[in-house]
Design a protein around this motif. Structure first.
Motif, PDB file in Angstrom:
ATOM      1  N   VAL A 127      44.923  26.445  -3.969  1.00  0.00           N
ATOM      2  CA  VAL A 127      43.809  27.304  -3.568  1.00  0.00           C
ATOM      3  C   VAL A 127      42.787  27.355  -4.697  1.00  0.00           C
ATOM      4  CG1 VAL A 127      45.239  28.718  -2.064  1.00  0.00           C
ATOM      5  CG2 VAL A 127      44.942  29.398  -4.444  1.00  0.00           C
ATOM      6  N   PRO A 128      41.502  27.459  -4.379  1.00  0.00           N
ATOM      7  CA  PRO A 128      40.508  27.625  -5.438  1.00  0.00           C
ATOM      8  C   PRO A 128      40.685  28.974  -6.121  1.00  0.00           C
ATOM      9  CG  PRO A 128      39.495  27.907  -3.275  1.00  0.00           C
ATOM     10  CD  PRO A 128      40.895  27.434  -3.036  1.00  0.00           C
ATOM     11  N   ALA A 129      40.437  29.004  -7.413  1.00  0.00           N
ATOM     12  CA  ALA A 129      40.637  30.233  -8.179  1.00  0.00           C
ATOM     13  C   ALA A 129      39.538  30.375  -9.219  1.00  0.00           C
ATOM     14  CB  ALA A 129      42.006  30.230  -8.855  1.00  0.00           C
ATOM     15  N   LYS A 184      38.874  33.457   6.374  1.00  0.00           N
ATOM     16  CA  LYS A 184      38.474  33.208   4.993  1.00  0.00           C
ATOM     17  C   LYS A 184      38.877  34.446   4.188  1.00  0.00           C
ATOM     18  CE  LYS A 184      35.992  30.052   7.219  1.00  0.00           C
ATOM     19  NZ  LYS A 184      36.301  28.622   7.274  1.00  0.00           N
ATOM     20  N   ILE A 185      39.758  34.257   3.214  1.00  0.00           N
ATOM     21  CA  ILE A 185      40.414  35.389   2.560  1.00  0.00           C
ATOM     22  C   ILE A 185      40.300  35.291   1.048  1.00  0.00           C
ATOM     23  CG2 ILE A 185      42.618  36.607   2.303  1.00  0.00           C
ATOM     24  CD1 ILE A 185      43.419  35.379   5.045  1.00  0.00           C
ATOM     25  N   GLY A 213      31.442  30.111   3.265  1.00  0.00           N
ATOM     26  CA  GLY A 213      30.392  30.558   4.171  1.00  0.00           C
ATOM     27  C   GLY A 213      30.438  32.040   4.487  1.00  0.00           C
ATOM     28  N   ARG A 214      31.633  32.638   4.374  1.00  0.00           N
ATOM     29  CA  ARG A 214      31.803  34.067   4.630  1.00  0.00           C
ATOM     30  C   ARG A 214      33.167  34.486   4.081  1.00  0.00           C
ATOM     31  NH1 ARG A 214      33.578  31.670   9.460  1.00  0.00           N
ATOM     32  NH2 ARG A 214      35.579  32.531  10.215  1.00  0.00           N
ATOM     33  N   VAL A 215      33.417  35.795   4.050  1.00  0.00           N
ATOM     34  CA  VAL A 215      34.735  36.333   3.710  1.00  0.00           C
ATOM     35  C   VAL A 215      35.139  37.288   4.830  1.00  0.00           C
ATOM     36  CG1 VAL A 215      36.096  37.733   2.105  1.00  0.00           C
ATOM     37  CG2 VAL A 215      34.379  36.130   1.220  1.00  0.00           C
ATOM     38  N   ASP A 216      36.231  36.985   5.507  1.00  0.00           N
ATOM     39  CA  ASP A 216      36.709  37.826   6.610  1.00  0.00           C
ATOM     40  C   ASP A 216      37.614  38.943   6.121  1.00  0.00           C
ATOM     41  OD1 ASP A 216      35.534  36.181   8.701  1.00  0.00           O
ATOM     42  OD2 ASP A 216      37.081  34.710   8.187  1.00  0.00           O
ATOM     43  N   ASP A 264      30.565  35.959  -4.534  1.00  0.00           N
ATOM     44  CA  ASP A 264      29.515  34.948  -4.362  1.00  0.00           C
ATOM     45  C   ASP A 264      30.094  33.539  -4.290  1.00  0.00           C
ATOM     46  OD1 ASP A 264      27.671  36.990  -4.454  1.00  0.00           O
ATOM     47  OD2 ASP A 264      27.106  36.655  -6.544  1.00  0.00           O
ATOM     48  N   GLU A 265      31.106  33.263  -5.119  1.00  0.00           N
ATOM     49  CA  GLU A 265      31.713  31.933  -5.109  1.00  0.00           C
ATOM     50  C   GLU A 265      32.496  31.696  -3.824  1.00  0.00           C
ATOM     51  OE1 GLU A 265      32.874  28.090  -6.306  1.00  0.00           O
ATOM     52  OE2 GLU A 265      31.210  29.419  -6.835  1.00  0.00           O
ATOM     53  N   ALA A 266      33.183  32.725  -3.340  1.00  0.00           N
ATOM     54  CA  ALA A 266      33.925  32.580  -2.083  1.00  0.00           C
ATOM     55  C   ALA A 266      32.974  32.306  -0.922  1.00  0.00           C
ATOM     56  CB  ALA A 266      34.745  33.843  -1.817  1.00  0.00           C
ATOM     57  N   VAL A 267      31.841  33.019  -0.884  1.00  0.00           N
ATOM     58  CA  VAL A 267      30.860  32.794   0.178  1.00  0.00           C
ATOM     59  C   VAL A 267      30.250  31.402   0.060  1.00  0.00           C
ATOM     60  CG1 VAL A 267      28.617  33.534   1.075  1.00  0.00           C
ATOM     61  CG2 VAL A 267      30.365  35.243   0.522  1.00  0.00           C
ATOM     62  N   ARG A 268      30.012  30.963  -1.170  1.00  0.00           N
ATOM     63  CA  ARG A 268      29.469  29.622  -1.367  1.00  0.00           C
ATOM     64  C   ARG A 268      30.430  28.565  -0.832  1.00  0.00           C
ATOM     65  NH1 ARG A 268      29.611  25.214  -4.368  1.00  0.00           N
ATOM     66  NH2 ARG A 268      31.443  25.892  -5.563  1.00  0.00           N
TER      67      ARG A 268
END
Length: 250
Positions: free
Chosen positions: A47-49, A3-4, A72-75, A65-69
Motif C-alpha cells: 500500500v502507498p504510505a 478508497k481508504i 481521486g477521493r477518500v471514502d 491531499d496525497e490520497a486524493v491525488r
C-alpha cells in the motif's frame, strides 16, 4: 471498491487493517511517523504510505491531499494512530510521556476528523472511523489513567462529530477489543508482567484474527453514529482464572 486512509498504519492493527482491506479489493493509503516503517509497509503489504505525524494538522492535510491525488477521493478515513504509556499512577508518569499520549490519542484524532470532514464535505461525503479502547466505556484501570482518559474523550468527540458533521459526512466508532500489539501494557514488576501475560493469553486476539473481521465492518457498517466491535466472553473455567466473566469490546 472504497478508497481508504488509515493513520498509524505501519504497524500493529493499522497495518493489519491495511492488508485485510487491500485483500478485499479496496484501495488503501496509510501513514506512520518513521521512514523505515513507511518503506516496510509499502514493500511488504503493497500500500502507498506517507510519513505524517497525526499531531500536526498540516501533515494530516498533506496525507489527505496525497490520497486524493492518488485515488481521486477518500471514502473512508480511519483515525487509528495511538500510543500507550507505562502502567504507573498518573502522578508518577513523566510529563513528556503523558503529553505524547494526550497529543497522539486525542489531538491526532481531532486533526484527522477536521481534515477528513472538511475534505469529504467538499467532495460529496464519506465516513470517519475513530478507534475506541480501554477507558472508552468509563471503566477505570489503575495505572492507565492518561490513556483511558484520552479514549473516553475520543468517544465523546466522535458522538459530537456524528451530530455536527457537514451534510454527507458520517462518523462512527470501532472497538477492536484486546489485540496483541505493542499497545498492551504489562506493568513494571515481574509479578505484574506474569499476571498480565496470563490474562492476555486468554483475552487478546492476534492482529491476523481481528483485522479481517474488522475490515469487513469498516466498509459495510459505515453509517452515522455506528459503533461496531468485537465481543468476547470467557467460558466459566477460564473466567474463574481471571476473577470472573470478562467482556472485551462491545
Amino acid at each position: 471498491m472504497k478508497k481508504i486512509v488509515i493513520t498509524g498504519g505501519t504497524r500493529g492493527l493499522g497495518r493489519g487493517l491495511a492488508r485485510a482491506l487491500l485483500e478485499q479489493g479496496h484501495q488503501v493509503m496509510v501513514c506512520g511517523t518513521g521512514q523505515a516503517g513507511v518503506a516496510a509497509v509499502t514493500n511488504e503489504v503493497g500500500v502507498p504510505a506517507l510519513v505524517a505525524d497525526a499531531t500536526d494538522r498540516a501533515q494530516v492535510q498533506a496525507l489527505w491531499d496525497e490520497a486524493v491525488r492518488r485515488f481521486g477521493r477518500v471514502d473512508i478515513w480511519i483515525n487509528n494512530a495511538g500510543v500507550s504509556h507505562h502502567r504507573v499512577p498518573l502522578w508518577r508518569l513523566p510529563e513528556p510521556e503523558a503529553r505524547t499520549v494526550a497529543e497522539v490519542n486525542l489531538l491526532g484524532v481531532l486533526n484527522g476528523c477536521a481534515v477528513a470532514a472538511a475534505g469529504m464535505a467538499a467532495r460529496g461525503g464519506g465516513h470517519i472511523w475513530n478507534m475506541e479502547g480501554l477507558g472508552s466505556d468509563g471503566r477505570v484501570v489503575p495505572g492507565l489513567g492518561v490513556y483511558g482518559a484520552t479514549k473516553r474523550a475520543v468517544t465523546y468527540l466522535t458522538r459530537a462529530l456524528a451530530k455536527e458533521a457537514p451534510d454527507g459526512v458520517t462518523a462512527g466508532l470501532l472497538s477492536p477489543g484486546m489485540v496483541v500489539t505493542d499497545l498492551l501494557t504489562y506493568g513494571d514488576s515481574e509479578a505484574a508482567r506474569g499476571r498480565a501475560s496470563e490474562i492476555f493469553a486468554i483475552l487478546a486476539d492476534p492482529v491476523d484474527t481481528v483485522a479481517p473481521w474488522l475490515a469487513r465492518r469498516v466498509v459495510t457498517r459505515a453509517k452515522n453514529g455506528a459503533r461496531t466491535g468485537r465481543l468476547v466472553r470467557l467460558p466459566p473455567k477460564e473466567a474463574a482464572r481471571v476473577g470472573g466473566e470478562v467482556t472485551v469490546g462491545w
